[in-house]
Motif scaffolding. Sequence first.
Motif, PDB file in Angstrom:
ATOM      1  N   GLY B   1     116.265   6.792 -30.710  1.00  0.00           N
ATOM      2  CA  GLY B   1     115.699   7.934 -30.042  1.00  0.00           C
ATOM      3  C   GLY B   1     116.737   8.683 -29.220  1.00  0.00           C
ATOM      4  N   ALA B   2     116.342   9.782 -28.673  1.00  0.00           N
ATOM      5  CA  ALA B   2     117.270  10.619 -27.935  1.00  0.00           C
ATOM      6  C   ALA B   2     117.625  10.007 -26.598  1.00  0.00           C
ATOM      7  N   GLY B   3     116.697   9.309 -25.989  1.00  0.00           N
ATOM      8  CA  GLY B   3     116.939   8.744 -24.672  1.00  0.00           C
ATOM      9  C   GLY B   3     116.406   7.328 -24.599  1.00  0.00           C
ATOM     10  N   VAL B   4     116.478   6.747 -23.403  1.00  0.00           N
ATOM     11  CA  VAL B   4     115.922   5.417 -23.180  1.00  0.00           C
ATOM     12  C   VAL B   4     114.413   5.540 -23.010  1.00  0.00           C
ATOM     13  N   SER B   5     113.701   4.771 -23.768  1.00  0.00           N
ATOM     14  CA  SER B   5     112.241   4.840 -23.739  1.00  0.00           C
ATOM     15  C   SER B   5     111.666   3.557 -23.155  1.00  0.00           C
ATOM     16  N   GLN B   6     110.744   3.710 -22.196  1.00  0.00           N
ATOM     17  CA  GLN B   6     110.116   2.536 -21.590  1.00  0.00           C
ATOM     18  C   GLN B   6     108.605   2.642 -21.720  1.00  0.00           C
ATOM     19  N   THR B   7     108.001   1.520 -22.065  1.00  0.00           N
ATOM     20  CA  THR B   7     106.542   1.454 -22.140  1.00  0.00           C
ATOM     21  C   THR B   7     106.043   0.153 -21.531  1.00  0.00           C
ATOM     22  N   PRO B   8     104.857   0.166 -20.909  1.00  0.00           N
ATOM     23  CA  PRO B   8     104.079   1.355 -20.607  1.00  0.00           C
ATOM     24  C   PRO B   8     104.678   2.125 -19.442  1.00  0.00           C
ATOM     25  N   SER B   9     104.268   3.340 -19.237  1.00  0.00           N
ATOM     26  CA  SER B   9     104.767   4.098 -18.092  1.00  0.00           C
ATOM     27  C   SER B   9     104.080   3.620 -16.810  1.00  0.00           C
ATOM     28  N   ASN B  10     102.847   3.189 -16.963  1.00  0.00           N
ATOM     29  CA  ASN B  10     102.091   2.646 -15.834  1.00  0.00           C
ATOM     30  C   ASN B  10     101.329   1.409 -16.282  1.00  0.00           C
ATOM     31  N   LYS B  11     101.339   0.399 -15.416  1.00  0.00           N
ATOM     32  CA  LYS B  11     100.598  -0.813 -15.722  1.00  0.00           C
ATOM     33  C   LYS B  11      99.947  -1.328 -14.442  1.00  0.00           C
ATOM     34  N   VAL B  12      98.636  -1.456 -14.478  1.00  0.00           N
ATOM     35  CA  VAL B  12      97.902  -2.033 -13.355  1.00  0.00           C
ATOM     36  C   VAL B  12      97.356  -3.374 -13.821  1.00  0.00           C
ATOM     37  N   THR B  13      97.612  -4.405 -13.063  1.00  0.00           N
ATOM     38  CA  THR B  13      97.168  -5.725 -13.451  1.00  0.00           C
ATOM     39  C   THR B  13      96.675  -6.480 -12.229  1.00  0.00           C
ATOM     40  N   GLU B  14      96.046  -7.596 -12.482  1.00  0.00           N
ATOM     41  CA  GLU B  14      95.548  -8.422 -11.388  1.00  0.00           C
ATOM     42  C   GLU B  14      96.520  -9.556 -11.099  1.00  0.00           C
ATOM     43  N   LYS B  15      96.521  -9.948  -9.873  1.00  0.00           N
ATOM     44  CA  LYS B  15      97.356 -11.075  -9.441  1.00  0.00           C
ATOM     45  C   LYS B  15      97.122 -12.267 -10.359  1.00  0.00           C
ATOM     46  N   GLY B  16      98.221 -12.881 -10.788  1.00  0.00           N
ATOM     47  CA  GLY B  16      98.134 -14.058 -11.633  1.00  0.00           C
ATOM     48  C   GLY B  16      98.248 -13.779 -13.119  1.00  0.00           C
ATOM     49  N   LYS B  17      98.159 -12.506 -13.504  1.00  0.00           N
ATOM     50  CA  LYS B  17      98.227 -12.165 -14.930  1.00  0.00           C
ATOM     51  C   LYS B  17      99.679 -12.102 -15.425  1.00  0.00           C
ATOM     52  N   TYR B  18      99.800 -12.097 -16.753  1.00  0.00           N
ATOM     53  CA  TYR B  18     101.107 -11.989 -17.421  1.00  0.00           C
ATOM     54  C   TYR B  18     101.328 -10.551 -17.850  1.00  0.00           C
ATOM     55  N   VAL B  19     102.569 -10.082 -17.698  1.00  0.00           N
ATOM     56  CA  VAL B  19     102.893  -8.688 -18.010  1.00  0.00           C
ATOM     57  C   VAL B  19     104.171  -8.622 -18.844  1.00  0.00           C
ATOM     58  N   GLU B  20     104.200  -7.728 -19.803  1.00  0.00           N
ATOM     59  CA  GLU B  20     105.417  -7.440 -20.575  1.00  0.00           C
ATOM     60  C   GLU B  20     105.747  -5.975 -20.455  1.00  0.00           C
ATOM     61  N   LEU B  21     106.999  -5.684 -20.179  1.00  0.00           N
ATOM     62  CA  LEU B  21     107.490  -4.311 -20.104  1.00  0.00           C
ATOM     63  C   LEU B  21     108.582  -4.158 -21.162  1.00  0.00           C
TER      64      LEU B  21
END
Lengths: 110, 116
Positions: B1-21
């Motif tokens: 791509g033309a630039g650096v792409s990050q997903t998701p742009s926003n992530k709301v989660t609850e304490k204790g959950k697992y997250v991948e960026l």
Amino acid sequence: EDKVVQSPLSLVVHEGDTVTLNCSYEVTNFRSLLWYKQEKKAPTFLFMLTSSGIEKKSGRLSSILDKKELFSILNITATQTGDSAVYLCAVVLSQGNLIFGKGTKLSVKP
Amino acid sequence: GAGVSQTPSNKVTEKGKYVELRCDPISGHTALYWYRQSLGQGPEFLIYFQGTGAADDSGLPNDRFFAVRPEGSVSTLKIQRTERGDSAVYLCASSLFGGATTGELFFGEGSRLTVL
């Protein structure tokens, strides 16, 4: 511990003023120093400095590095409202990592 | 791509959950960096990849944080058992070369993580 200290932390000026932002560092394996402008999210590159005493210039912005006294300055002349942003200084270490300062928040009032 | 792409742009989660960026760097860039930025602070270094390997992971705050770059391109930052203090903008950057020739870094727009 490696550290990069920027001053002032915030600055309010009027259009047309000239500003000088400071960045001092204490690191064990200095490679180069970078300046970035951060307006909303992604910092954008301004300058890379590796040698002492050589001024880098881009339009109204200029920067210089002093490797003896371990600091750099970023000058902005004839400031405009579009210069309002957080200016970040980062030192590149020999191993390739970058250490950032906290930034200087510049607000330019019309 | 033309630039650096990050997903998701926003992530709301609850304490204790697992997250991948996810970070998709500029094609051909060998070095990839992860930083974390809290409000009013400069970017805080987390980890730096040179190709597929982590050249420096000394910034990862604890063992809940882990990052991979299996094919030397896309990287994933993984956070286990999220805590409220993990809330921040996670910035990814890439550069053509890393190590001693590190030059300009190109940053993505970041992933804003909010842990409730």
